[in-house]
Enzyme design. Structure first.
Site, short mmCIF file in Angstrom:
data_model
loop_
_atom_site.label_atom_id
_atom_site.label_comp_id
_atom_site.label_asym_id
_atom_site.label_seq_id
_atom_site.Cartn_x
_atom_site.Cartn_y
_atom_site.Cartn_z
N HIS A 1 0.79 -1.24 0.00
CA HIS A 1 0.00 0.00 0.00
C HIS A 1 0.82 1.28 0.00
CE1 HIS A 1 0.61 -0.44 4.38
NE2 HIS A 1 0.45 0.87 4.45
N ASP A 2 2.00 1.25 0.60
CA ASP A 2 2.79 2.47 0.72
C ASP A 2 4.04 2.51 -0.15
OD1 ASP A 2 1.47 4.29 2.32
OD2 ASP A 2 2.19 3.41 4.20
N LYS B 1 5.82 5.64 -1.45
CA LYS B 1 6.69 6.49 -0.65
C LYS B 1 8.13 6.52 -1.19
CE LYS B 1 4.19 6.45 3.74
NZ LYS B 1 4.16 5.89 5.11
N HIS C 1 2.02 10.06 -2.41
CA HIS C 1 2.51 8.66 -2.36
C HIS C 1 1.41 7.70 -2.83
CE1 HIS C 1 0.49 8.27 1.63
NE2 HIS C 1 0.60 6.97 1.48
N HIS D 1 -6.07 4.03 -0.30
CA HIS D 1 -6.02 3.66 1.12
C HIS D 1 -6.10 4.85 2.08
CE1 HIS D 1 -1.64 4.31 0.59
NE2 HIS D 1 -1.57 4.46 1.90
N HIS D 2 -6.04 6.07 1.55
CA HIS D 2 -6.25 7.24 2.41
C HIS D 2 -7.55 7.98 2.11
CE1 HIS D 2 -2.52 7.01 4.66
NE2 HIS D 2 -1.84 6.88 3.53
P1 C2E Z 1 1.62 6.49 8.64
O1 C2E Z 1 2.50 7.03 9.68
O2 C2E Z 1 1.74 5.01 8.42
O3 C2E Z 1 0.15 6.79 9.01
C1 C2E Z 1 -0.92 6.22 8.31
C2 C2E Z 1 -2.19 6.90 8.69
O4 C2E Z 1 -2.45 6.64 10.08
C3 C2E Z 1 -2.16 8.40 8.59
O5 C2E Z 1 -2.42 8.85 7.28
C4 C2E Z 1 -3.31 8.79 9.53
O6 C2E Z 1 -4.55 8.58 8.91
C5 C2E Z 1 -3.14 7.76 10.64
N1 C2E Z 1 -2.35 8.34 11.71
C6 C2E Z 1 -1.04 8.21 11.97
N2 C2E Z 1 -0.69 8.89 13.08
C7 C2E Z 1 -1.81 9.49 13.52
C8 C2E Z 1 -2.10 10.33 14.66
O7 C2E Z 1 -1.24 10.67 15.47
N3 C2E Z 1 -3.39 10.74 14.81
C9 C2E Z 1 -4.37 10.37 13.93
N4 C2E Z 1 -5.61 10.80 14.15
N5 C2E Z 1 -4.12 9.58 12.87
C10 C2E Z 1 -2.87 9.15 12.67
P2 C2E Z 1 -1.93 10.28 6.84
O8 C2E Z 1 -2.18 11.26 7.93
O9 C2E Z 1 -2.56 10.59 5.53
O10 C2E Z 1 -0.38 10.13 6.66
C11 C2E Z 1 0.19 9.39 5.61
C12 C2E Z 1 1.63 9.20 5.87
O11 C2E Z 1 2.26 10.49 5.89
C13 C2E Z 1 1.97 8.62 7.24
O12 C2E Z 1 1.88 7.26 7.25
C14 C2E Z 1 3.37 9.11 7.43
O13 C2E Z 1 4.31 8.39 6.67
C15 C2E Z 1 3.31 10.48 6.84
N6 C2E Z 1 3.00 11.49 7.89
C16 C2E Z 1 1.78 11.97 8.23
N7 C2E Z 1 1.90 12.90 9.19
C17 C2E Z 1 3.22 12.99 9.47
C18 C2E Z 1 3.99 13.80 10.38
O14 C2E Z 1 3.49 14.60 11.12
N8 C2E Z 1 5.34 13.63 10.36
C19 C2E Z 1 5.96 12.73 9.52
N9 C2E Z 1 7.29 12.62 9.58
N10 C2E Z 1 5.28 11.97 8.67
C20 C2E Z 1 3.92 12.10 8.63
C1 SIN Z 2 2.70 2.06 6.19
O1 SIN Z 2 1.53 1.83 6.34
O2 SIN Z 2 3.39 1.30 5.51
C2 SIN Z 2 3.28 3.28 6.84
C3 SIN Z 2 2.61 4.48 6.32
C4 SIN Z 2 1.14 4.31 6.31
O3 SIN Z 2 0.74 3.51 7.13
O4 SIN Z 2 0.42 4.96 5.53
FE FE Z 3 0.97 2.01 6.15
FE FE Z 4 -0.15 5.57 3.07
#
Ligand code: C2E
Ligand code: SIN
Ligand code: FE
Ligand code: FE
Ligand code: SIN
Length: 412
Positions: free
Chosen positions: A254-255, A258, A283, A309-310
């Protein structure tokens, strides 16, 4: 003429049909599950196990047991799938003996193995489960080139009247032959899995919070939630099995989009600002573009999951209705909503967020489990499809078993 008492005694022709059925499967887990199911059906066996060889160990890869797991039938899963068990390959155990000697073994009564035999029956399983193992047929899974990939074991064949009977030499011959075809399919699926993992690793190398385990968990959560959801919808077991095969691999990918996101954003150990987050959103589209072949079922599902997936159930997700993903200039668009989002992606959306929240990431701490579950309930009908949420909670013990199986030592 004497009628055969067994309900399902079949011949070589049926083995060929079954072989054809498994030869197209890509996902190693779905394949193993299928091999065991077919071998049991073929011999009318009540139970069975597949062991895979890993170094000098045999790992308990799949176990099926109609008597013990009957309760799980209505939910269509069993959590024993995710048990981590292994044994050393040597002549003392039945499976070890078969792996070591690379020959089949037919035992009429597990409790009457002569003490002169090098192997003995391990009573632990029967003791712990109150099961009574009697007849055991064990064959090596070796490929036509002679590589042993594991061991296939079927237990307690049943008559039409559901009485326990014995395996025959004909069963032994046919299952041995099936074992070779199965082993070839296993070897091929392992190769596919390796290629996919390499692709994921490429994305991982760039993304510090990405681990193989995260990807494994999201893949496993996804197919288990799907199984529950699809069973409720009355989708044929046959179709569910087929879909799970592709779905796990696609969900793991899914990712991968990136890989196209710059390090400064991907590796930022803090909250993304708005502009960075807007770039990050691409991504989804970048990932979808990696799977352009409409004739490949895996490409179609992987592309669909990467892209969607988002998205959110309430229509507030991204990238939205972007149209042709191969157009050069692409902007985020109005979100897809409800059933406009493919079911595969509605499920991955939940699996991914659950795992992101419950794990530590470079930019956030792990949340308490209860807080994560509250969040998911709260977002049912908003971020997530309510039916997917329902399926998730219905199998939550399986979700937890998956988490235990794929834990990161360096995570949390
Ligand atoms: P990811 O870290 O695998 O997160 C996947 C999804 O989990 C996020 O999609 C969001 O829907 C949810 N999620 C993760 N952490 C939180 C949280 O603290 N609170 C809530 N309510 N939901 C959360 P999203 O937001 O579209 O982000 C996609 C990807 O973008 C993330 O995958 C991560 O790789 C990156 N990302 C998002 N926000 C940040 C950030 O603040 N800092 C960094 N370094 N990366 C970020
Ligand atoms: C992942 O799922 O592989 C990390 C980032 C995300 O969850 O969207
Ligand atoms: Fe993921
Ligand atoms: Fe993703
Ligand atoms: C974020 O913007 O990083 C999180 C989005 C969300 O909570 O859905």
């Amino acid at each position: 003429m004497k009628q055969n008492k067994r309900s399902n005694v079949k011949g070589l022709e049926d083995i060929l049909v079954i072989t054809e059925r498994i030869s197209h499967m890509k996902d190693i887990d779905a394949l193993l599950d299928r091999i065991l199911y077919e071998a049991r059906k073929f011999t009318s066996a009540d139970a069975g196990t597949i062991f895979l060889e890993e170094g000098d160990k045999l790992k308990f890869a799949y176990v099926q047991n109609d008597t013990l797991f009957r309760k799980d039938k209505d939910t269509g899963y069993n959590k024993y799938l995710y048990a981590n068990q292994e044994m050393t390959i040597d002549e003392r155990s039945i499976a070890g003996y078969v792996a070591k000697t690379n020959s089949s073994l037919l035992i009429k009564d597990a409790y009457r193995i002569p003490s002169s035999a090098p192997y003995s029956f391990n009573l632990d399983f029967d003791r712990r489960s109150n099961y009574h193992t009697k007849s055991i047929l064990t064959v090596p899974l070796h490929t036509s080139l002679g590589n042993v990939v594991g061991v296939l074991q079927v237990i307690n064949p049943k008559t039409k009247k559901n009485r326990t009977t014995f395996f025959t030499e004909k069963d032994e011959l046919l299952i041995t032959y099936f074992g070779i075809n199965a082993a070839n399919a296993v070897e091929r699926a392992m190769m596919t899995r390796t290629m996919i993992l390499r692709m994921i690793r490429m994305a991982e190398l760039r993304d510090p919070k990405e681990t193989g385990n995260h990807v494994n968990r999201v893949g496993a959560y996804t197919i288990e939630i799907y199984h529950r959801w699809a069973t409720k919808y009355g989708i044929e077991e046959e179709d569910i099995k087929k879909n799970k095969d592709i779905l796990r691999i696609a969900a793991m990918l899914h990712d991968v989009g990136k890989v196209a996101i710059s390090d400064t954003i991907l590796k930022k150990p803090a909250k993304l600002d708005e502009q960075e987050y807007n770039i990050m959103k691409y991504h989804t589209i970048f990932g979808a573009r990696l799977f352009p072949n409409p004739a490949s079922e895996l490409d179609v599902v992987a592309s669909e999951i990467c892209l969607n997936h988002h998205e959110r159930w309430d229509g507030k997700g991204y990238p939205g209705k972007v149209g042709n993903i191969f157009r050069e200039e692409l902007r985020m668009a109005a979100g897809k909503q409800g059933a406009e989002i493919p079911i595969s992606s509605r499920i991955v959306a939940l699996a991914d967020v659950y795992d992101a929240l419950i794990s530590k990431r470079v930019y956030k701490e792990a949340w308490e489990e209860s807080k994560v579950l509250d969040y998911i309930k709260e977002q049912s009908g908003a971020q997530f499809d309510p039916e997917v949420v329902e399926a998730f909670f219905a199998i939550y013990d399986v979700i937890k078993a998956i988490r235990t199986k794929y834990t990161d030592e360096n995570e949390n």
